[in-house]
Design a protein around this motif. Structure first.
Motif, PDB file in Angstrom:
ATOM      1  N   GLN A 195       0.964  -1.196  -0.138  1.00 27.14           N
ATOM      2  CA  GLN A 195       0.146  -0.084   0.028  1.00 27.14           C
ATOM      3  C   GLN A 195       1.002   1.192  -0.018  1.00 27.14           C
ATOM      4  N   LEU A 196       0.569   2.425  -0.919  1.00 28.09           N
ATOM      5  CA  LEU A 196       0.971   3.539  -0.829  1.00 28.09           C
ATOM      6  C   LEU A 196       0.452   4.438   0.289  1.00 28.09           C
ATOM      7  N   ASP A 197       1.576   5.382   0.850  1.00 23.44           N
ATOM      8  CA  ASP A 197       1.211   6.363   1.639  1.00 23.44           C
ATOM      9  C   ASP A 197      -0.219   7.201   1.268  1.00 23.44           C
ATOM     10  N   GLU A 198      -1.160   7.452   1.960  1.00 29.55           N
ATOM     11  CA  GLU A 198      -2.196   7.904   1.564  1.00 29.55           C
ATOM     12  C   GLU A 198      -1.977   9.394   1.035  1.00 29.55           C
ATOM     13  N   ASN A 199      -0.842  10.017   1.445  1.00 34.07           N
ATOM     14  CA  ASN A 199      -0.596  11.312   0.905  1.00 34.07           C
ATOM     15  C   ASN A 199       0.522  11.518  -0.470  1.00 34.07           C
ATOM     16  N   TYR A 200       0.784  10.156  -0.791  1.00 35.63           N
ATOM     17  CA  TYR A 200       1.919  10.029  -1.828  1.00 35.63           C
ATOM     18  C   TYR A 200       1.287  10.600  -3.161  1.00 35.63           C
ATOM     19  N   GLU A 201       2.133  11.396  -3.904  1.00 34.68           N
ATOM     20  CA  GLU A 201       1.798  11.796  -5.173  1.00 34.68           C
ATOM     21  C   GLU A 201       3.275  12.021  -6.057  1.00 34.68           C
ATOM     22  N   PRO A 202       3.452  11.521  -6.981  1.00 36.87           N
ATOM     23  CA  PRO A 202       4.826  11.601  -7.756  1.00 36.87           C
ATOM     24  C   PRO A 202       4.983  13.263  -8.258  1.00 36.87           C
ATOM     25  N   ASN A 203       6.249  13.361  -7.910  1.00 34.87           N
ATOM     26  CA  ASN A 203       6.543  14.964  -8.231  1.00 34.87           C
ATOM     27  C   ASN A 203       6.897  15.299  -9.609  1.00 34.87           C
ATOM     28  N   ASP A 204       7.004  14.465 -10.662  1.00 36.32           N
ATOM     29  CA  ASP A 204       7.361  14.362 -11.845  1.00 36.32           C
ATOM     30  C   ASP A 204       6.377  14.014 -13.052  1.00 36.32           C
ATOM     31  N   LEU A 205       5.099  14.440 -12.592  1.00 38.69           N
ATOM     32  CA  LEU A 205       3.952  14.102 -13.634  1.00 38.69           C
ATOM     33  C   LEU A 205       3.921  14.883 -14.671  1.00 38.69           C
ATOM     34  N   VAL A 206       3.676  14.363 -15.834  1.00 36.29           N
ATOM     35  CA  VAL A 206       3.623  15.377 -17.148  1.00 36.29           C
ATOM     36  C   VAL A 206       2.646  14.810 -18.001  1.00 36.29           C
ATOM     37  N   ASP A 207       1.950  15.538 -18.946  1.00 37.87           N
ATOM     38  CA  ASP A 207       0.920  15.375 -19.798  1.00 37.87           C
ATOM     39  C   ASP A 207       1.437  14.167 -20.581  1.00 37.87           C
ATOM     40  N   ILE A 208       0.705  12.945 -20.695  1.00 32.53           N
ATOM     41  CA  ILE A 208       1.281  11.808 -21.431  1.00 32.53           C
ATOM     42  C   ILE A 208       0.709  11.717 -22.854  1.00 32.53           C
ATOM     43  N   ASN A 209      -0.290  12.145 -23.187  1.00 35.21           N
ATOM     44  CA  ASN A 209      -1.287  12.203 -24.453  1.00 35.21           C
ATOM     45  C   ASN A 209      -0.812  13.423 -25.080  1.00 35.21           C
ATOM     46  N   THR A 210       0.173  13.789 -25.268  1.00 35.82           N
ATOM     47  CA  THR A 210       0.622  14.913 -26.257  1.00 35.82           C
ATOM     48  C   THR A 210       0.666  14.396 -27.715  1.00 35.82           C
ATOM     49  N   ASN A 211       0.313  15.295 -28.658  1.00 38.62           N
ATOM     50  CA  ASN A 211       0.044  14.879 -30.004  1.00 38.62           C
ATOM     51  C   ASN A 211      -1.137  13.667 -30.041  1.00 38.62           C
ATOM     52  N   ALA A 212      -2.179  14.064 -29.233  1.00 43.20           N
ATOM     53  CA  ALA A 212      -3.024  12.747 -28.991  1.00 43.20           C
ATOM     54  C   ALA A 212      -3.949  12.260 -30.492  1.00 43.20           C
ATOM     55  N   GLY A 213      -3.640  13.001 -31.224  1.00 42.13           N
ATOM     56  CA  GLY A 213      -4.547  12.448 -32.531  1.00 42.13           C
ATOM     57  C   GLY A 213      -5.712  12.303 -32.504  1.00 42.13           C
ATOM     58  N   THR A 214      -6.537  11.779 -33.586  1.00 39.20           N
ATOM     59  CA  THR A 214      -7.900  11.987 -33.766  1.00 39.20           C
ATOM     60  C   THR A 214      -8.758  11.353 -32.722  1.00 39.20           C
TER      61      THR A 214
END
Length: 275
Positions: free
Chosen positions: A101-120
């Protein structure tokens, strides 16, 4: 001279006899030692000895390797029956499941948009995020899919513990705890919260239908080349704790992904043996 000659012959005979008797015994000892070493399993943990013994008695048809693997996975407990705090949530090989189990306050500090150039097909999902470490390999996999003539995009990426709680509670209220647990993680137990777990879709085939895409098998064959594994394979529910999810992939890095694929094990089994 004759006495000396016979004495010398006698000495040689004694030496020969000694060699004959000594070395077989020595060889037997070495053989026993080798056999003993072969019986030692590298992922056997002394602190789990009693658990191994108990589980083996309860499941006499399982091999020693299977027993050790399952106990290391904590399958001698019911799902969610033993909770372990995941102390290394940022590692690529981190595991989050119905025991870890993750700590309830855990959040990655390097999140980025993953669907760049998402397409149709991916445009409605353009705001989904994942950890930055996933980005380059996912884009490379996406490009490989485009070269093959179809579009890959993420339909669900990172989820906070709060968001996961809302999803889980909705499932429980709509169906039941038992039904919810088959397909949905409890808060703190979701790979999506690590930022390394992704639900994907191919072209117009949404995640629930992704297996029907004509290029799906090719897509699966490419995953490990880009650092991904299929996290919840078919007919492995007793090991992963989840129903088969053709759409859920997990980033672990290229080297580990290829090792897991070659082993034929689920990530849960592989983790229990190597980490």
């Amino acid at each position: 001279m004759k006495i000396k000659k016979f004495g010398l012959i006698g000495l040689i005979i004694c030496i020969v006899i000694g060699i004959i008797f000594f070395f077989p015994q020595n060889n037997q000892k070495e053989t026993k030692k080798i056999k003993k070493e072969k019986n030692i399993i590298s992922y056997e943990h002394s602190e789990n000895k009693e658990r191994y013994q108990t589980y083996q008695k309860e499941h006499p048809n399982l091999s020693k390797k299977e027993v050790i693997t399952l106990v290391n996975m904590n399958r001698d407990f019911d799902f969610y029956g033993k909770i372990i705090k995941q102390e290394h949530p940022n590692d690529l090989n981190t595991i989050v499941n119905k025991y870890y189990q993750l700590d309830e306050n855990y959040e990655p500090n390097d999140l980025v948009d993953i669907n760049t150039n998402a397409g149709t097909y991916g445009k409605p999902y353009s705001k989904h995020t994942a950890r930055k470490v996933v980005y380059d390999d996912f884009q490379a996999l996406k490009q490989a899919c485009l070269n093959k003539g179809f579009e890959l995009y993420v339909s669900s990426g990172y989820r906070s513990t709060t968001w996961q709680k809302e999803i889980y509670n909705h499932m429980v209220e709509t169906y039941s705890v038992e039904r919810a647990d088959e397909t949905c993680s409890r808060p703190g137990h979701s790979e999506h919260t690590t930022g390394l777990g992704l639900d994907i879709a191919l072209d117009q085939y949404k995640y629930e239908e992704v297996e029907n895409h004509p290029q799906y098998q090719w897509f699966l064959s490419q995953l490990s080349n880009y650092g991904f594994i299929l996290r919840y394979p078919k007919d492995k529910e007793n090991l992963t704790g989840y129903s088969y999810e053709a759409w859920h992939i997990r980033y672990v890095g290229k080297e580990l992904a290829q090792k897991i694929e070659k082993s034929g094990l689920t990530f849960d089994e592989y983790y229990a043996r190597h980490f």
